[in-house]
Design an enzyme around this catalytic site. Structure first.
Site, mmCIF file in Angstrom:
data_model
loop_
_atom_site.group_PDB
_atom_site.id
_atom_site.type_symbol
_atom_site.label_atom_id
_atom_site.label_comp_id
_atom_site.label_asym_id
_atom_site.label_seq_id
_atom_site.Cartn_x
_atom_site.Cartn_y
_atom_site.Cartn_z
ATOM 1 C CE1 TYR A 104 33.236 2.919 -8.712
ATOM 2 C CE2 TYR A 104 35.606 2.726 -8.336
ATOM 3 C CZ TYR A 104 34.494 2.492 -9.124
ATOM 4 O OH TYR A 104 34.619 1.816 -10.316
ATOM 5 N N GLY A 112 41.533 -2.243 -13.994
ATOM 6 C CA GLY A 112 42.298 -1.132 -13.421
ATOM 7 C C GLY A 112 41.898 0.130 -14.168
ATOM 8 C CG ASN A 125 29.550 -1.593 -18.267
ATOM 9 O OD1 ASN A 125 30.746 -1.565 -17.976
ATOM 10 N ND2 ASN A 125 28.934 -0.587 -18.892
ATOM 11 C CG ASP A 159 18.462 6.264 -12.827
ATOM 12 O OD1 ASP A 159 19.187 5.413 -12.275
ATOM 13 O OD2 ASP A 159 18.542 7.486 -12.611
ATOM 14 C CB THR A 217 24.965 5.475 -23.207
ATOM 15 O OG1 THR A 217 25.377 5.585 -21.837
ATOM 16 C CG2 THR A 217 23.501 5.093 -23.275
ATOM 17 N N GLY A 219 24.512 0.056 -19.243
ATOM 18 C CA GLY A 219 25.516 1.118 -19.404
ATOM 19 C C GLY A 219 26.189 1.050 -20.756
#
Ligand SMILES: NC(=O)c1ccc[n+]([C@@H]2O[C@H](COP(=O)([O-])OP(=O)(O)OC[C@H]3O[C@@H](n4cnc5c(N)ncnc54)[C@H](OP(=O)(O)O)[C@@H]3O)[C@@H](O)[C@H]2O)c1
Length: 253
Positions: free
Chosen positions: A153, A184, A87, A60, A11, A9
């Site tokens: 989530y 957070g 991440n 992916d 990008t 991750g």
């Protein structure tokens, strides 16, 4: 030989900030994400600025075959990974459980839990062979608390918290460090992705207080990664000063 960090991750947001931080510290990098154009641009920038080696690999994390093909396809010298930053992740929607979009649930579970596992399965075996390594899992305050409409989530990030503990137990005898960093509110593309491109709704999340920025988390990750060999930070929760819990934010304006 330079140390190597693999950042998923990379990008956007926290992953991209990590790439800058580890590059500044002289690490060679494997950067992953789906948006190849962004990976190429970032790799060029870091290579120019820090004179480091950067490998990019676009896949992916939800697609098991793609993950295996992409990581196994890297030239063998890249298997000397010292630090894996797990991440890549996302939230989709904010709905009560009885109204949740089931495709959104699948996306979050497949990305945040299964994707993290696919990558970790491969890279932890490289680390075992190398006799060293550090896996840093990006959890969330949502992995410590549950908030209204955050159901799935929060469940995925609780899973990351559990996997972080499980990995530490399983990899202990191999000398591999395992850490979770739980942020957070960080202002990144996160809320825009959660609200599927609704920029106004995303902006409201960060109104009236000073959120963290991606670099705050990247520097925390660097702190964790740069402790002496005998020190492991198990778990760290990082919040904006204006936030005391998952939904408790003091908004002054
Ligand atoms: N921002 C916050 O407030 C916050 C708080 C706590 C925890 N976190 C966690 O921090 C991590 C990073 O989030 P962020 O805030 O930096 O969000 P972001 O700016 O949206 O970045 C998310 C990154 O994850 C990658 N990604 C998403 N789905 C992917 C997939 N299926 N395959 C490969 N890569 C994928 C994206 O790359 P591509 O789209 O190019 O694939 C992007 O690079 C996530 O795990 C998130 O849950 C964020």
């Amino acid at each position: 030989m330079a140390k190597i960090a693999l950042i998923t991750g990379a990008t956007a947001g926290i992953g991209e900030a990590c790439a800058h931080t580890f590059a500044r510290e002289g690490y060679d990098l494997i950067l992953t994400g789906r948006r190849m154009d962004r990976l190429d641009t970032l790799a060029q920038k870091l290579n120019d600025k820090y004179n480091i080696e950067v490998a990019v690999s676009s896949f992916d994390v939800r697609n098991r075959d793609e993950v295996i093909r992409s990581l196994d396809g890297l030239p063998s010298q890249w298997r000397q990974v010292d630090v894996l930053v797990n991440n890549a992740g996302l939230s989709q929607g904010l709905d009560p459980v009885n109204e949740g979009n089931i495709d959104d649930w699948d996306t979050m579970i497949d990305t945040n839990i299964k994707g993290l596992l696919y990558v970790s399965r491969i890279v932890s075996n490289w680390m075992i062979k190398n006799g060293r390594g550090h896996i840093i899992n990006i959890g969330s305050i949502a992995g410590k608390e549950v908030y209204a409409n955050g159901n799935v989530y929060c469940a995925t990030k609780h899973a990351v918290d559990a996997l972080n503990k499980g990995m530490r137990i399983d990899l202990l005898s191999h000398g591999i460090k395992v850490t979770a960093v739980h942020p957070g509110a960080v202002e990144t593309e996160f809320s825009e992705v959660r609200f599927k491109g609704d920029k106004d709704r995303a902006k409201k999340v960060y109104e009236g207080f000073e959120p963290l920025v991606a670099n705050d988390i990247a520097e925390t990750i660097w702190f964790v990664a740069s402790r002496p060999a005998h020190v492991n930070i198990n778990d760290i929760v990082v919040m904006p000063t204006a936030q005391s819990g998952a939904t408790n934010i003091f908004r002054s304006k």
